[in-house]
Motif scaffolding. Structure first.
Motif, PDB file in Angstrom:
ATOM      1  N   GLN A 113       0.807  -1.210   0.076  1.00 19.16           N
ATOM      2  CA  GLN A 113       0.193  -0.050   0.137  1.00 19.16           C
ATOM      3  C   GLN A 113       1.036   1.303  -0.036  1.00 19.16           C
ATOM      4  O   GLN A 113       0.313   2.311  -0.463  1.00 19.16           O
ATOM      5  N   VAL A 114       1.900   1.066   0.407  1.00 22.02           N
ATOM      6  CA  VAL A 114       2.843   2.333   0.483  1.00 22.02           C
ATOM      7  C   VAL A 114       3.299   2.719  -0.932  1.00 22.02           C
ATOM      8  O   VAL A 114       3.294   3.682  -1.450  1.00 22.02           O
ATOM      9  N   GLY A 117       1.646   5.951  -2.120  1.00 26.31           N
ATOM     10  CA  GLY A 117       2.853   6.703  -1.632  1.00 26.31           C
ATOM     11  C   GLY A 117       3.568   7.162  -2.797  1.00 26.31           C
ATOM     12  O   GLY A 117       4.281   8.288  -2.659  1.00 26.31           O
ATOM     13  N   ILE A 118       3.676   6.351  -3.832  1.00 21.82           N
ATOM     14  CA  ILE A 118       4.905   6.498  -4.801  1.00 21.82           C
ATOM     15  C   ILE A 118       4.229   6.583  -6.119  1.00 21.82           C
ATOM     16  O   ILE A 118       4.356   7.386  -7.021  1.00 21.82           O
ATOM     17  N   ILE A 137      -4.990 -12.163  -2.467  1.00 23.58           N
ATOM     18  CA  ILE A 137      -6.558 -11.927  -2.311  1.00 23.58           C
ATOM     19  C   ILE A 137      -6.775 -10.586  -1.195  1.00 23.58           C
ATOM     20  O   ILE A 137      -7.627 -10.062  -1.734  1.00 23.58           O
ATOM     21  N   LYS A 138      -6.082 -10.682  -0.204  1.00 24.01           N
ATOM     22  CA  LYS A 138      -6.156  -9.474   0.748  1.00 24.01           C
ATOM     23  C   LYS A 138      -5.748  -8.239   0.134  1.00 24.01           C
ATOM     24  O   LYS A 138      -6.493  -7.077   0.062  1.00 24.01           O
ATOM     25  N   MET A 139      -4.853  -8.106  -0.858  1.00 20.57           N
ATOM     26  CA  MET A 139      -4.202  -6.854  -1.468  1.00 20.57           C
ATOM     27  C   MET A 139      -5.240  -6.467  -2.325  1.00 20.57           C
ATOM     28  O   MET A 139      -5.537  -5.312  -2.357  1.00 20.57           O
ATOM     29  N   THR A 140      -5.870  -7.382  -3.028  1.00 21.90           N
ATOM     30  CA  THR A 140      -7.027  -6.958  -3.998  1.00 21.90           C
ATOM     31  C   THR A 140      -8.191  -6.356  -3.351  1.00 21.90           C
ATOM     32  O   THR A 140      -8.597  -5.077  -3.603  1.00 21.90           O
ATOM     33  N   GLY A 178       0.521  -7.112  -6.690  1.00 23.46           N
ATOM     34  CA  GLY A 178      -0.441  -6.462  -5.741  1.00 23.46           C
ATOM     35  C   GLY A 178      -0.307  -4.824  -5.997  1.00 23.46           C
ATOM     36  O   GLY A 178      -1.029  -3.967  -5.534  1.00 23.46           O
ATOM     37  N   SER A 179       1.085  -4.323  -6.700  1.00 20.28           N
ATOM     38  CA  SER A 179       1.451  -3.178  -6.722  1.00 20.28           C
ATOM     39  C   SER A 179       1.416  -2.632  -8.210  1.00 20.28           C
ATOM     40  O   SER A 179       1.535  -1.447  -8.616  1.00 20.28           O
TER      41      SER A 179
END
Length: 324
Positions: A72-73, A77-78, A128-131, A267-268
């Motif tokens: 999530q950073v 954040g980027i 899955i959690k990241m999604t 996920g990113s």
């Protein structure tokens, strides 16, 4: 029919360019004034099916907190600021194309995050959690990022965009969860997961292809007058995805074990371009078609780069076996 849709979903690298060409040809030779009426039904067809298979309860499971935080950073954040900078640099006189690049970097994760993590033998639970986290946080944050970064360059009503987010994301999410519970109650969790749930992404693919067709049809005459615009869009997209893959890979290798690192990469890097496309074409009026064109081309870059990354995963990360 399902086999045909499955083949299309597996071959998005071909299907999306074909629909782009079809939309372009239609937009050049035919009247497109009526085609805007297809935007709402295609948007619903694109977003609702992916919500039916969303595993919201996974968010509350632990065990991969570092991977979630780092993801999530990078996601908030980027990458949005990088996309914004690229938009200003590459499209100084075309703010809505810059908006498209920003939107493509603002809504992280999609169903493909999970799929590609599985193909690369990464941590599926973390993916899955990241999604789920990425979809909810990205949808809530998008209007505020756009207002803060581009509020002076484009016409935007924060309230109007928030309403569109509710209509595009959260209403289908509620309906999708209700649908999921209905099928689980009627057929059981096992049959839902094995038989029913796998069919819904194919319906979402139809919505994606429909919106891509509409976006190209609406911009066809502009592209015909200046075809170099496509190359001008592809260049910043390729650079943006290249930087994103490199950064995520380095962070994953430095701070996480193999399975979590692969989940972090997908996920990113994988963006929810369906949501971004729906926001662009629904929330910003006729000028949103410029942003939609950028996002439509992002599909090609994203799918191709994800597929190639899977091929090189074994060289990038060691092959020590882990439970995905």
């Amino acid at each position: 029919m399902w086999k045909f849709l499955k083949q299309i979903t597996k071959n998005l690298t071909v299907a999306i360019p074909v629909m782009m060409v079809a939309g372009f040809i239609y937009g050049v030779v035919a009247d497109t004034s009526w085609i805007k009426s297809l935007i709402v039904p295609f948007t619903f067809l694109m977003v609702y099916p992916m919500m039916v298979t969303l595993k919201i309860k996974k968010v509350f499971e632990g065990g991969d907190g570092k991977a979630q935080l780092l993801t999530q950073v990078i996601n908030f954040g980027i990458i949005p600021f990088l996309a914004f900078g690229f938009g200003i640099f590459f499209f100084p006189d075309k703010p809505y194309m810059a908006l498209g690049l920003l939107l493509a970097g603002l809504v992280p994760t999609s169903g493909m995050t999970i799929s590609w993590t599985g193909f690369a033998k990464g941590n599926m639970s973390a993916a899955i959690k990241m999604t789920v986290i990425g979809l909810i946080c990205g949808s809530l944050a998008t209007p505020f990022f756009v207002k803060a970064l581009m509020g002076t360059a484009i016409e935007m009503s924060l309230v109007a965009v928030l309403k569109q987010i509710v209509f595009i994301v959260f209403l289908p999410m509620v309906l999708g969860y209700a649908t999921q519970r209905f099928f689980v109650k009627k057929y059981g969790q096992s049959d839902f997961q094995k038989i029913i749930a796998p069919k819904f992404p194919f319906l979402s693919t139809l919505g994606v292809l429909g919106i891509v067709f509409v976006a190209l049809a609406l911009k066809a005459k502009t592209i015909a007058a200046a075809p170099e615009v496509l190359l001008n869009i592809l260049i910043p997209l390729v650079i943006l995805y290249g930087i994103n893959f490199t950064l995520s890979t380095m962070v994953g290798k430095c701070f996480l074990k193999r399975g979590d690192a692969i989940a972090l990469v997908y996920g990113s890097v994988m963006r929810n371009l369906s949501i971004a496309l729906a926001i662009a074409i629904n929330a910003f009026g006729p000028q949103g078609s410029d942003a939609a064109l950028v996002i439509a081309l992002a599909y090609i870059v994203q799918v191709q780069s994800a597929a190639w990354y899977v091929k090189f995963t074994g060289k990038i990360f060691d092959f020590s076996p882990e439970v995905a």
